[in-house]
Design an enzyme around this catalytic site. Structure first.
Site, short mmCIF file in Angstrom:
data_model
loop_
_atom_site.label_atom_id
_atom_site.label_comp_id
_atom_site.label_asym_id
_atom_site.label_seq_id
_atom_site.Cartn_x
_atom_site.Cartn_y
_atom_site.Cartn_z
N PHE A 68 81.13 13.87 40.38
CA PHE A 68 79.96 14.75 40.27
C PHE A 68 80.03 15.57 38.99
CE2 PHE A 68 76.86 17.92 41.07
CZ PHE A 68 76.03 17.45 42.07
N MET A 117 78.62 3.69 37.09
CA MET A 117 78.54 4.62 35.97
C MET A 117 79.44 4.20 34.81
SD MET A 117 76.29 6.68 37.20
CE MET A 117 76.29 8.03 36.03
N PHE A 119 82.63 5.50 34.02
CA PHE A 119 83.39 6.61 33.41
C PHE A 119 82.66 7.20 32.20
CE2 PHE A 119 87.85 4.93 34.85
CZ PHE A 119 87.56 5.27 36.15
N SER A 179 88.52 2.63 40.32
CA SER A 179 87.08 2.45 40.14
C SER A 179 86.78 0.98 39.90
CB SER A 179 86.58 3.28 38.95
OG SER A 179 85.24 2.91 38.63
N TYR A 316 81.39 13.54 48.30
CA TYR A 316 80.43 13.51 47.19
C TYR A 316 79.09 13.07 47.78
CZ TYR A 316 78.28 11.83 42.78
OH TYR A 316 77.44 11.59 41.72
#
EC number: 1.3.5.2
Length: 356
Positions: A68, A117, A119, A179, A316
């Site tokens: 976030f 996303m 990173f 991730s 989250y």
């Protein structure tokens, strides 16, 4: 009320809403009188929620998960907004734009998100500048990942570069090798790759170091990471990140397929995240701190994770769908659970429901 607001917000692209909402959170907590007012409304200040974990005082067990606050621009907001701690990042040594948009998707039928996303962040130096200016408040962890253009063989040096910058400023470090949105990153979870990486980070900081793992690891690999964490003297494990699996969703298959690759978060990952937590606790007991994240939406779910061995929990996606009072609801409910169970503090409940 928030349910109606959510329907309005969902008419706008997810990433745009994220930026607008995050800006509003930073604004209302920027100035002292307003920050104090927000805190009086949202913070649950109850002694039964306090816990000392790896030498740090956590005023409450629910924290904001990484993803976030990518650049640590909101570090002073999370305490007043009701969280007991926050994890900023993922931060990489070099600034990078992440993957092309669109890269964040909602699955309202599952109260879930898919993100790829990649990173996106302004680099460890930028995050360090923000951490350097933070006020005293709840513990802040720094989640670090691999710069996309860096080869896997050079990953230890890349992670260490971030750790050198952020270690003196954060309260703890989380090494993110889980991730699904950086090519080859999850391969670093293999013990032979993970050992030199974690050792390099441990040698470069004095704060507690944890590793964050994926829910998609096999049980044997979960055991191997747990054993490595004990061998190296890590402070703990964060379990789990997002999943690449798509089974059991309420969202139509064609919509899910159209979204494409990315990590799935929210209720669909809850069952596996709990399984991994239970396996880790059975393996390590209280020798490592376990932070549980993945699909936590309700008080009962947070309490279940604590009883299963989590010293701390994170959310989250639950925050996105639950709204600004979500952390308060969780903490009020947990305080009630602690007292109903006859414990003097939440610390006494950690692992109390685990199978012996």
């Amino acid at each position: 009320m928030y349910h109606l607001l959510l329907r309005v917000m969902f008419r706008l692209p997810p990433e745009r809403i994220h930026h607008l909402a995050f800006a509003a959170m930073r604004l209302v907590t920027r100035f002292s009188p307003l920050r104090q007012l927000v805190g009086r409304v949202l913070v649950v200040d109850d002694p039964v929620l306090r816990n000392t974990v790896f030498g740090l005082d956590f005023p409450a067990p629910l924290g904001l998960a990484a993803g976030f606050d990518k650049d640590a621009t909101g570090v002073d907001a999370w305490g007043p907004l009701g969280f007991g701690f926050a994890e900023v990042g993922t931060v990489t040594a070099q600034a990078q734009p992440g993957n092309p948009a669109p890269r964040l998707f909602r699955l309202p039928a599952d109260r879930a998100l898919i993100n790829r996303m990649g990173f996106n962040n302004h680099g460890a130096g930028n995050a360090a500048n923000h951490l350097r200016q933070r006020r005293a408040g709840v513990p802040i962890g720094a989640n670090i990942g691999k710069t996309k253009i860096v080869d896997a063989a050079d990953a230890p040096a890349d992670y260490t570069a971030s750790a050198h910058l952020l270690g003196p400023l954060a309260d703890f470090m989380v090494v993110n090798v889980s991730s699904p949105n950086t090519p080859g990153l999850r391969d670093l979870q293999a013990v032979e790759s993970l050992r030199p990486l974690l050792r390099a980070v441990l040698d470069s900081v004095t704060v507690p170091v944890l590793v964050k793992i994926a829910p998609d690891l096999s049980d044997d690999d979960v055991d191997a990471v747990a054993d490595l964490a004990l061998e190296l003297g890590l402070a703990g494990i964060v379990a789990t990140n997002t999943t690449i699996r798509r089974d059991g969703l309420n969202t139509p298959d064609d919509e899910v397929t159209a979204i494409g690759a990315g990590g799935l978060s929210g209720p669909p990952v809850a069952e596996r995240s709990l399984e991994v937590l239970r396996r880790l606790h059975a393996r390590v007991g209280d020798r490592l701190v376990l932070i549980s994240v993945g699909g936590i939406e309700t008080v009962d779910q947070a309490w279940e994770r604590i009883l299963a061995g989590a010293s701390l929990v994170q959310g989250y996606t639950g925050f996105i769908y639950g709204g600004p009072f979500w952390a308060r609801r969780i903490h009020k409910g947990l305080a009630r659970k602690v007292r109903e169970a006859g414990y003097s503090s939440v610390a006494d409940a950690v692992g109390a429901g685990a199978v012996r």
